[in-house]
Design a protein around this motif. Structure first.
Motif, PDB file in Angstrom:
ATOM      1  N   GLY A   1       0.814  -1.209   0.000  1.00  0.00           N
ATOM      2  CA  GLY A   1       0.000   0.000   0.000  1.00  0.00           C
ATOM      3  C   GLY A   1       0.848   1.259   0.000  1.00  0.00           C
ATOM      4  O   GLY A   1       0.532   2.236  -0.703  1.00  0.00           O
ATOM      5  N   ASN A   2       1.938   1.258   0.773  1.00  0.00           N
ATOM      6  CA  ASN A   2       2.827   2.421   0.807  1.00  0.00           C
ATOM      7  C   ASN A   2       3.523   2.638  -0.526  1.00  0.00           C
ATOM      8  O   ASN A   2       3.702   3.774  -0.973  1.00  0.00           O
ATOM      9  CB  ASN A   2       3.876   2.246   1.905  1.00  0.00           C
ATOM     10  N   ILE A   3       3.926   1.535  -1.145  1.00  0.00           N
ATOM     11  CA  ILE A   3       4.615   1.627  -2.441  1.00  0.00           C
ATOM     12  C   ILE A   3       3.677   2.193  -3.498  1.00  0.00           C
ATOM     13  O   ILE A   3       4.040   3.080  -4.279  1.00  0.00           O
ATOM     14  CB  ILE A   3       5.145   0.242  -2.853  1.00  0.00           C
ATOM     15  N   ILE A   4       2.452   1.667  -3.528  1.00  0.00           N
ATOM     16  CA  ILE A   4       1.467   2.154  -4.503  1.00  0.00           C
ATOM     17  C   ILE A   4       1.136   3.614  -4.227  1.00  0.00           C
ATOM     18  O   ILE A   4       1.018   4.431  -5.153  1.00  0.00           O
ATOM     19  CB  ILE A   4       0.190   1.290  -4.451  1.00  0.00           C
ATOM     20  N   GLY A   5       0.995   3.971  -2.936  1.00  0.00           N
ATOM     21  CA  GLY A   5       0.686   5.352  -2.590  1.00  0.00           C
ATOM     22  C   GLY A   5       1.775   6.320  -3.030  1.00  0.00           C
ATOM     23  O   GLY A   5       1.487   7.393  -3.580  1.00  0.00           O
ATOM     24  N   THR A   6       3.044   5.935  -2.804  1.00  0.00           N
ATOM     25  CA  THR A   6       4.163   6.786  -3.216  1.00  0.00           C
ATOM     26  C   THR A   6       4.194   6.953  -4.729  1.00  0.00           C
ATOM     27  O   THR A   6       4.420   8.053  -5.245  1.00  0.00           O
ATOM     28  CB  THR A   6       5.496   6.183  -2.729  1.00  0.00           C
ATOM     29  N   THR A   7       3.951   5.846  -5.448  1.00  0.00           N
ATOM     30  CA  THR A   7       3.928   5.904  -6.910  1.00  0.00           C
ATOM     31  C   THR A   7       2.798   6.795  -7.399  1.00  0.00           C
ATOM     32  O   THR A   7       2.961   7.565  -8.357  1.00  0.00           O
ATOM     33  CB  THR A   7       3.777   4.489  -7.499  1.00  0.00           C
ATOM     34  N   ALA A   8       1.651   6.720  -6.738  1.00  0.00           N
ATOM     35  CA  ALA A   8       0.509   7.556  -7.132  1.00  0.00           C
ATOM     36  C   ALA A   8       0.817   9.037  -6.924  1.00  0.00           C
ATOM     37  O   ALA A   8       0.477   9.878  -7.773  1.00  0.00           O
ATOM     38  CB  ALA A   8      -0.730   7.147  -6.337  1.00  0.00           C
ATOM     39  N   ILE A   9       1.445   9.365  -5.803  1.00  0.00           N
ATOM     40  CA  ILE A   9       1.800  10.767  -5.532  1.00  0.00           C
ATOM     41  C   ILE A   9       2.765  11.284  -6.588  1.00  0.00           C
ATOM     42  O   ILE A   9       2.605  12.408  -7.110  1.00  0.00           O
ATOM     43  CB  ILE A   9       2.412  10.901  -4.124  1.00  0.00           C
ATOM     44  N   MET A  10       3.775  10.475  -6.933  1.00  0.00           N
ATOM     45  CA  MET A  10       4.721  10.904  -7.965  1.00  0.00           C
ATOM     46  C   MET A  10       4.025  11.058  -9.310  1.00  0.00           C
ATOM     47  O   MET A  10       4.374  11.950 -10.104  1.00  0.00           O
ATOM     48  CB  MET A  10       5.872   9.898  -8.070  1.00  0.00           C
TER      49      MET A  10
END
Length: 268
Positions: free
Chosen positions: A242-251
């Motif tokens: 979830g954190n990885i996907i969230g970081t990718t979404a923000i970028m």
């Protein structure tokens, strides 16, 4: 309840156990599970992390008595001796390990009462062996470099490295940092239309396009390397999917904003 023992190559062996703060029913259940597992496997001592409980709890059997040592620490150590040790984690491996001959231990019992005791000889060795597990270590960390390499070569997947617990720096962060630096460079170009000629503006726009292409490449590299690290460091909260996907979404959102600026502001 009998619990499965951690066995090589389970990387949880490298987790550093936390101190127990609540002396409640859950702690008593953990201690019961440790004792049940010791009885089922005919063990004289066991650390909580060896059944996947990440707390500094050790249980040692003396005759028919099982004594829990909670939040244990060594406060005094004297003498040295070398003896052959084996580990229930690294099956079929035995090595000569140098340890203190006499130790003084402070600890708390299952009710939170403080105690101290002096251990010597085999009892001291057993306690130190179990305490290693609580601090993310094993007996192979106490042998010389040559012996450690021999053990590493003998094991199918090599030794479980100290870095299996959460590292200070993740490789994936370099990809994320690179993407942010590139987007920052593009943002700097947003002020150029005020000061440069149309020709320079066109060149700037072309450079921005190439930089925009580099950003998603870095983002894809970040995402897949982060997935790889999430398999290596399952215990780290920053490695959760979830954190990885969230970081990718923000970028991705940041990239869209920067791209809109390029096409609607920098473009000649």
């Amino acid at each position: 309840m009998i619990q499965p023992l951690l066995k090589y190559p389970d990387s949880r062996i490298r987790l550093i156990s936390a101190n127990v703060r609540l002396f409640n029913d859950e702690l008593h259940e953990w201690i019961t599970d440790i004792i049940d597992t010791m009885k089922a496997n005919d063990l004289d001592a066991l650390s909580a992390i060896m059944i996947g409980i990440q707390y500094n709890i050790i249980v040692i059997k003396n005759a028919d008595t099982y004594t829990p040592y909670v939040n244990a620490r060594l406060i005094k150590c004297t003498g040295n001796s070398t003896q052959t040790e084996r580990s229930i984690y690294y099956d079929a491996i035995s090595v000569d390990v140098d340890r203190y001959e006499n130790v003084t231990v402070i600890y708390e019992d299952e009710n939170g009462e403080s105690h101290h005791c002096d251990l010597t000889g085999e009892a001291a060795r057993t306690f130190q062996h179990q305490l290693d597990y609580s601090f993310g270590s094993t007996f192979v960390d106490r042998v010389d470099k040559e012996m450690k390499q021999r053990i590493n070569d003998h094991l199918e997947f090599g030794l479980i490295a100290n870095g299996s617990a959460c590292p200070m720096v993740f490789v994936r962060d370099y990809f994320k940092r690179g993407a942010k630096y590139v987007m920052g460079l593009i943002l700097v170009s947003f002020i150029l239309p005020f000061f440069v000629s149309p020709e320079i503006r066109t060149m700037t726009y072309t450079a921005d396009i190439y930089l925009l292409i580099a950003v998603p490449v870095l983002m894809v590299a970040y995402f897949f390397y982060a997935l790889y690290e999430s398999r290596l460091y399952k215990q780290c909260t920053s490695c959760q999917i979830g954190n990885i996907i969230g970081t990718t979404a923000i970028m991705s959102v940041q990239l869209i904003i920067v791209a809109l600026g390029v096409f609607f502001w920098v473009k000649p």
